[in-house]
Design a protein around this motif. Structure first.
Motif, PDB file in Angstrom:
ATOM      1  N   ASN A  86     -21.162 -65.348  72.661  1.00 26.16           N
ATOM      2  CA  ASN A  86     -20.050 -65.904  73.441  1.00 26.16           C
ATOM      3  C   ASN A  86     -19.137 -64.805  73.970  1.00 26.16           C
ATOM      4  O   ASN A  86     -18.621 -64.903  75.100  1.00 26.16           O
ATOM      5  N   GLU A  87     -18.917 -63.762  73.175  1.00 29.99           N
ATOM      6  CA  GLU A  87     -18.109 -62.635  73.658  1.00 29.99           C
ATOM      7  C   GLU A  87     -18.790 -61.953  74.838  1.00 29.99           C
ATOM      8  O   GLU A  87     -18.144 -61.568  75.809  1.00 29.99           O
ATOM      9  N   ARG A  88     -20.113 -61.819  74.757  1.00 29.81           N
ATOM     10  CA  ARG A  88     -20.858 -61.207  75.874  1.00 29.81           C
ATOM     11  C   ARG A  88     -20.787 -62.083  77.115  1.00 29.81           C
ATOM     12  O   ARG A  88     -20.668 -61.570  78.244  1.00 29.81           O
ATOM     13  N   ILE A  89     -20.843 -63.399  76.923  1.00 27.34           N
ATOM     14  CA  ILE A  89     -20.739 -64.321  78.059  1.00 27.34           C
ATOM     15  C   ILE A  89     -19.413 -64.127  78.768  1.00 27.34           C
ATOM     16  O   ILE A  89     -19.339 -64.105  80.002  1.00 27.34           O
ATOM     17  N   MET A  90     -18.335 -63.973  77.990  1.00 28.82           N
ATOM     18  CA  MET A  90     -17.015 -63.790  78.590  1.00 28.82           C
ATOM     19  C   MET A  90     -16.870 -62.436  79.287  1.00 28.82           C
ATOM     20  O   MET A  90     -16.004 -62.260  80.136  1.00 28.82           O
ATOM     21  N   GLN A  91     -17.746 -61.488  78.932  1.00 24.71           N
ATOM     22  CA  GLN A  91     -17.693 -60.175  79.560  1.00 24.71           C
ATOM     23  C   GLN A  91     -18.528 -60.103  80.829  1.00 24.71           C
ATOM     24  O   GLN A  91     -18.431 -59.126  81.584  1.00 24.71           O
ATOM     25  N   LEU A  92     -19.361 -61.112  81.078  1.00 21.44           N
ATOM     26  CA  LEU A  92     -20.195 -61.104  82.276  1.00 21.44           C
ATOM     27  C   LEU A  92     -19.328 -61.103  83.534  1.00 21.44           C
ATOM     28  O   LEU A  92     -18.234 -61.655  83.553  1.00 21.44           O
ATOM     29  N   ASP A  93     -19.841 -60.471  84.568  1.00 16.98           N
ATOM     30  CA  ASP A  93     -19.167 -60.577  85.855  1.00 16.98           C
ATOM     31  C   ASP A  93     -19.217 -62.020  86.324  1.00 16.98           C
ATOM     32  O   ASP A  93     -20.187 -62.738  86.073  1.00 16.98           O
ATOM     33  N   PHE A  94     -18.172 -62.436  87.030  1.00 14.30           N
ATOM     34  CA  PHE A  94     -18.032 -63.852  87.374  1.00 14.30           C
ATOM     35  C   PHE A  94     -19.247 -64.373  88.140  1.00 14.30           C
ATOM     36  O   PHE A  94     -19.704 -65.489  87.889  1.00 14.30           O
ATOM     37  N   GLU A  95     -19.774 -63.587  89.057  1.00 15.23           N
ATOM     38  CA  GLU A  95     -20.882 -64.101  89.858  1.00 15.23           C
ATOM     39  C   GLU A  95     -22.123 -64.354  89.007  1.00 15.23           C
ATOM     40  O   GLU A  95     -22.969 -65.184  89.356  1.00 15.23           O
ATOM     41  N   GLN A  96     -22.229 -63.665  87.858  1.00 14.42           N
ATOM     42  CA  GLN A  96     -23.373 -63.891  86.981  1.00 14.42           C
ATOM     43  C   GLN A  96     -23.296 -65.250  86.281  1.00 14.42           C
ATOM     44  O   GLN A  96     -24.316 -65.774  85.847  1.00 14.42           O
ATOM     45  N   THR A  97     -22.092 -65.802  86.157  1.00 15.68           N
ATOM     46  CA  THR A  97     -21.944 -67.111  85.523  1.00 15.68           C
ATOM     47  C   THR A  97     -22.470 -68.230  86.408  1.00 15.68           C
ATOM     48  O   THR A  97     -22.564 -69.372  85.963  1.00 15.68           O
ATOM     49  N   GLU A  98     -22.800 -67.896  87.658  1.00 17.05           N
ATOM     50  CA  GLU A  98     -23.367 -68.892  88.561  1.00 17.05           C
ATOM     51  C   GLU A  98     -24.814 -68.566  88.934  1.00 17.05           C
ATOM     52  O   GLU A  98     -25.383 -69.174  89.824  1.00 17.05           O
TER      53      GLU A  98
END
Length: 605
Positions: free
Chosen positions: A114-126
């Motif tokens: 979850n910490e790594r998810i929050m560190q992802l660049d925003f465009e990677q979350t899509e």
């Protein structure tokens, strides 16, 4: 072209697991030492003591001194009982330690992912590829797939089994050496069939990642009560049930294919084991009948064969299990090392100076899209300027803000802050420049204080209540039972508060005010407010809310634009018009004039 001969992840993953175990839970190695001791004790008891007892009974049967040999029988029998007793106690302690560590690591890796998810660049979350990899990482480090204990248990079991295997091979080599080649053939065949099982299981794992993500959305996210009104009012439960059944059937099909495939391989393994046992037992039996070896030796050799056979299977199974679990866990390591979508700068932001923003020939299209959302954007925003950004839906207004906040990088052109390309700034430093209220802002199921300050400390409550006053929420907060310490919603506290949409928007505005950044961005900040609250926000926009700061204001309600120094009118992905309210109203055929007069007519009705 991707290299098909990828380096085996087994050693890197095991090294990583050993490192994490040593760093976080070194007591786990004590548990593995206890397992090793138990394995040695149990096998010595099961193989050697029955031989000694049988030999003593044989002497008694042949009429030798009964008292002497009977005494030895009692001693050996007692040793068997007590060794099993103490082995069970030690095993219980070791299992307790291992299970507690397994539970701890399960939660530990959930936090890490979850910490790594929050560190992802925003465009990677899509990005669907990233989301699938994220799901593989979560599943790969779960208790039933990878995880530290899941892999190290197999690794240390192999060490234990190899130690036992060496001892029984020595016994067989000295007593019945011809049994060893038979066991070697058996091992080779077992390895072959176990490899087939692993390949089938890995194929299923890869196929389940996307399906599991959709399945999780349907069964968990849609259980959130926030969806309840729409589901009931539009009678959409049948649709969700149908979708859920479709994905459940897909998963059942994958699991069924896996079960059928592994069952065939397991059947072949059982046949190999049966044939091996038949040949080994026959050979040892013949040597016993011919009195080449004693009855005690017969018992010892049979136990040794059984142990060798079972331990060889165990080693093969554990090794194949390691390969499978390592493949799962390797998906976690891939996710942790997932490359950034945007480059990271190294420059610090000089907060002591005024900041000028400039867009120079900016073009942008979203990843995996061929259509440009913004085209040839050229714009300067001087320090302290209040800029309104208006336009029809889909004109690119919010995308313009996302680029400025560097949630995405421009496709062409550049954005400058104080004459420096924003790509050169450190991410954390750069984002300190902005306090943003997005149109789709999110509040969390934490206390009101934590939603505004993102801290549990009460030391800055004076500043907190000041911004709540500025956002028009102070009176509402004073009525709450725990004031700013009241939880939002009732998910974790039955005394939590259910804020209205307008109140939630005020919380988001208070959050932006609390951050106190030099550049304020408000994306539809009054969309959920009633007309009186909206008028209040407008009246304080130039003074309390934005003051002397640089402000960018997006709104469909064009009356708010009168408070701004300049207005950028977006249309068809570019800035069609630019100027203040009076200047743009003079362009009678302009986009802004048409939008403003259309809204004005609606208010007059």
């Amino acid at each position: 072209m991707k290299n098909t001969k990828e380096k085996s992840p087994v050693l890197p993953v095991i090294k990583y697991m050993l490192k994490i175990a040593k760093q976080e839970r070194p007591i786990l190695f004590f548990a593995y030492f206890l397992f090793f001791a138990v394995e040695i004790i149990r096998n010595a008891t099961n193989i050697l003591l029955p031989k000694l007892i049988l030999d003593e009974l044989f002497f008694i049967y042949n009429g030798e001194d009964v008292s002497v040999h009977l005494k030895k029988v009692i001693i050996f029998a007692a040793a068997t009982v007590f060794s099993h007793f103490f082995a069970n106690i030690i095993m219980g302690i070791a299992n307790r330690i291992r299970n507690l560590c397994a539970e701890w690591f399960d939660e530990y890796f959930q936090v890490v992912v979850n910490e790594r998810i929050m560190q992802l660049d925003f465009e990677q979350t899509e990005d669907p590829e990233v989301l699938n990899q994220m799901n593989k990482a979560k599943e790969g480090m779960s208790w039933y797939s990878g995880n530290v204990c899941g892999i190290l248990n197999q690794f240390f079991d192999i060490i234990n089994f190899v130690a036992v295997l060496i001892s029984v091979v020595v016994i067989l080599f000295v007593t019945v050496p011809m049994v060893i080649p038979i066991q070697i053939v058996c091992i080779a065949l077992l390895i072959f069939f176990s490899k087939k099982i692993r390949e089938i299981e890995l194929k299923s794992f890869q196929g389940l990642s996307k399906s599991n993500r959709i399945f999780g959305y349907l069964f968990f996210q849609l259980s959130d009560f926030h969806y309840g009104k729409d589901i009931r009012m539009y009678n959409s439960s049948d649709l969700f049930s149908k979708r859920s059944s479709e994905h459940l059937n897909d998963q059942i099909k994958i699991w069924t294919n896996q079960a059928e495939g592994t069952q065939k391989q397991q059947f072949c393994m059982n046949i190999v084991s049966a044939c091996t046992n038949f040949l080994a037992y026959s050979y040892i039996g013949v040597k016993t009948v011919k009195r080449i070896i004693s009855l005690g030796d017969f018992s010892m050799c049979i136990s040794s064969c059984n142990t060798m056979n079972s331990r060889c299977q165990d080693i093969v199974n554990r090794y194949q299990e390691i390969l499978k679990r390592v493949s799962y866990a390797n998906e976690f390591l891939k996710f942790m090392e997932y490359p950034c979508a945007i480059s990271k700068g190294t420059k610090d932001v000089d907060f002591s100076k005024n900041h000028e923003i400039e867009f120079k020939n900016v073009y942008f299209k979203y990843p995996r899209s061929e259509n440009y959302i913004l085209k040839n954007i050229n714009l300067k925003i001087t320090s302290g300027q209040h800029l309104a950004v208006v336009g029809l839906n889909g004109a690119g207004k919010t995308t313009f803000i996302k680029l400025l906040c560097r949630l995405y990088d421009v496709t062409e052109g550049e954005i400058l802050i104080d004459g420096i390309n924003i790509k050169e700034y450190k991410d954390d430093e750069y984002r300190k420049l902005f306090a943003v209220v997005f149109q789709d802002f999110k509040l969390f199921r934490f206390t009101l204080r934590e939603n505004v300050t993102f801290s549990q400390s009460t030391e800055s409550d004076e500043k907190l209540y000041d911004v709540l006053q500025q956002a028009g929420l102070a009176e509402d907060v004073e009525k709450l039972p725990k004031k700013a310490g009241t939880w939002l919603w009732k998910s974790f506290d039955k005394k939590g508060v259910e804020f209205s949409g307008g109140q939630q928007q005020k919380v988001a505005i208070a959050r932006a005010l609390y951050k106190d950044s030099p550049i304020v961005i408000l994306d539809e900040p009054t969309a959920a407010l009633d007309p009186i609250a909206e008028a209040d926000i407008y009246s304080r926009f130039n003074t309390t809310l934005a003051g002397g700061k640089t402000a960018i204001y997006i709104s469909h309600r064009l009356s708010s634009c009168k408070f701004c120094d300049n207005i950028a009118v977006f249309s068809e992905g570019t800035i069609k018009e630019f100027g203040n309210h009076n200047q743009l109203m003079k362009l009678e055929n302009g986009v802004y004039h048409q939008m403003f007069t259309t809204q004005a007519k609606q208010y007059k009705k």
